[in-house]
Design a protein around this motif. Structure first.
Motif, PDB file in Angstrom:
ATOM      1  N   ASP A 162      -3.407  10.791   3.412  1.00  0.00           N
ATOM      2  CA  ASP A 162      -3.646   9.767   4.424  1.00  0.00           C
ATOM      3  C   ASP A 162      -3.710  10.366   5.826  1.00  0.00           C
ATOM      4  OD1 ASP A 162      -3.805   7.794   2.534  1.00  0.00           O
ATOM      5  OD2 ASP A 162      -1.777   7.032   2.863  1.00  0.00           O
TER       6      ASP A 162
ATOM      7  N   ARG B  28       0.852  -1.176   0.000  1.00  0.00           N
ATOM      8  CA  ARG B  28       0.000   0.000   0.000  1.00  0.00           C
ATOM      9  C   ARG B  28       0.889   1.227   0.000  1.00  0.00           C
ATOM     10  NH1 ARG B  28      -3.003   3.760   1.475  1.00  0.00           N
ATOM     11  NH2 ARG B  28      -4.470   4.235   3.030  1.00  0.00           N
ATOM     12  N   THR B  29       0.638   2.097  -0.937  1.00  0.00           N
ATOM     13  CA  THR B  29       1.412   3.322  -0.989  1.00  0.00           C
ATOM     14  C   THR B  29       0.694   4.399  -0.196  1.00  0.00           C
ATOM     15  OG1 THR B  29       0.296   3.971  -3.032  1.00  0.00           O
ATOM     16  CG2 THR B  29       2.380   2.795  -3.251  1.00  0.00           C
ATOM     17  N   THR B  30       1.464   5.247   0.423  1.00  0.00           N
ATOM     18  CA  THR B  30       0.865   6.326   1.190  1.00  0.00           C
ATOM     19  C   THR B  30       0.734   7.552   0.320  1.00  0.00           C
ATOM     20  OG1 THR B  30       3.026   7.041   1.984  1.00  0.00           O
ATOM     21  CG2 THR B  30       1.831   5.469   3.359  1.00  0.00           C
ATOM     22  N   THR B  31      -0.247   8.330   0.619  1.00  0.00           N
ATOM     23  CA  THR B  31      -0.469   9.573  -0.108  1.00  0.00           C
ATOM     24  C   THR B  31      -0.421  10.726   0.882  1.00  0.00           C
ATOM     25  OG1 THR B  31      -2.873   9.529   0.176  1.00  0.00           O
ATOM     26  CG2 THR B  31      -1.981   8.376  -1.752  1.00  0.00           C
TER      27      THR B  31
END
Length: 70
Positions: free
Chosen positions: A38, A32-35
């Motif tokens: 978040d 899961r990539t963070t933005t």
């Protein structure tokens, strides 16, 4: 020219070392990539949770006042 041939031989031997290839990033499960949003979403959810608790407390106090007034 002789050094170049030796270098090519060393590279060929290294490529044929018999070690299994390292897994590629595509083989790994998608992380899961963070933005940047978040953190804001977490803060928004926390605010909603606090508001819910506050509303529940106000409802309990209102019921207690209504019960005491009768």
């Amino acid at each position: 020219m002789k050094q170049f041939a030796v270098l090519l031989c060393m590279l060929a031997l290294t490529a044929c070392s018999g070690k299994p290839p390292q897994p590629q990033a595509a083989d790994a499960p998608a992380a899961r990539t963070t933005t940047p949003w978040d953190g804001m979403k977490k803060a928004e959810q926390k605010a909603k949770d606090v508001q819910k608790l506050s509303d529940q407390q106000a409802e309990r106090e209102q019921k207690a006042l209504d019960a005491a007034g009768q």
